[in-house]
Motif scaffolding. Structure first.
Motif, PDB file in Angstrom:
ATOM      1  N   PHE A  17      -0.115   5.420  -2.996  1.00  0.00           N
ATOM      2  CA  PHE A  17      -0.203   4.899  -1.629  1.00  0.00           C
ATOM      3  C   PHE A  17       0.911   3.915  -1.296  1.00  0.00           C
ATOM      4  N   LEU A  57       3.728   7.905  -0.875  1.00  0.00           N
ATOM      5  CA  LEU A  57       3.519   8.311   0.518  1.00  0.00           C
ATOM      6  C   LEU A  57       4.493   7.652   1.495  1.00  0.00           C
ATOM      7  N   CYS A  83      -0.448   1.537   2.443  1.00  0.00           N
ATOM      8  CA  CYS A  83       0.503   2.558   2.864  1.00  0.00           C
ATOM      9  C   CYS A  83       1.212   2.126   4.146  1.00  0.00           C
TER      10      CYS A  83
END
Length: 231
Positions: A72, A76, A215
């Motif tokens: 995360f 990402l 994130c």
């Protein structure tokens, strides 16, 4: 960049500028975090699903925090940057690997932090317990350690692992006001509502919710950090 030039923009203005750049997704994410907490306590299917996640989280222990936070916080956001032509070349493969290692470590650190607060302050979810954890999180852990350390690390990474420009920026004067304080204001805008939701959940669910917010925060951090010599 000289210290007087750096101080022309107030720290809270810099923090608000970065926060405004991601205002809509940030508000959506915070609303989702609060809705998730409400659903956990008032919606039986959501409660059952999150209990299953909590059970998986406890079975995997420290491994979960390291892997999930690496994904995360490191994977990402970098995928998002790669999809945008304007930021596609922001990080090299080596920088990406180092960022992945950094956020994987942070998964262990944050997991430990939540466990310490749970042990010292207590596992309850009353207003007083949540407020005390938020106070230590946002006004002790973040300003005195987490935010400055992240700024230094990201500046070193942005400088392609050269310590000289980072050290020169640290010695230029007013470093905390120029670099850390703007991020701290942006940090409060993202994490103050989020950690209220995080600490309202049982300990095994706190890190999974942290990762969802992370994130977005990583993208804001990337937006704010620039190589000192480029300013």
């Amino acid at each position: 960049m000289s210290a007087p030039t750096a101080l022309r923009e107030a720290p809270w203005h810099a923090g608000l500028r970065a926060a405004r750049a991601h205002l809509v997704p940030g508000l959506v994410l915070q609303a989702f975090a609060i809705a998730l907490v409400v659903a956990y306590y008032w919606h039986p299917p959501t409660h059952a699903a999150l209990d299953a996640l909590a059970a998986f989280r406890e079975r995997t222990g420290w491994f979960y925090g390291i892997v999930a936070t690496g994904i995360f916080g490191g994977v990402l956001p970098q995928l998002y940057l790669k999809l945008d032509p304007a930021t596609r070349t922001r990080y090299t493969l080596a920088q990406g690997a180092v960022l992945l290692a950094f956020w994987s470590y942070k998964g262990f650190e944050v997991d430990l932090w939540y466990r310490v607060l749970n042990h010292v302050i207590g596992p309850g979810h009353g207003a007083g317990t949540i407020a005390t954890k938020v106070l230590f999180d946002q006004f002790v852990y973040c300003p005195f350690y987490a935010v400055p350390a992240e700024m230094v690390f990201f500046a070193w990474c942005e400088a392609h692992f050269k310590t000289a420009p980072v050290w020169a920026d640290l010695r230029a004067g007013h470093w905390y006001v120029r670099r850390a304080l703007p991020l701290l204001f942006g940090n409060l805008g993202v994490w103050l509502p989020a950690v209220c939701a995080i600490y309202a959940l049982p300990l095994p669910l706190q890190l999974p919710l942290f990762n969802l917010v992370l994130c977005f925060f990583t993208l804001m951090l990337t937006h704010m950090i620039k190589h000192p010599s480029s300013k």
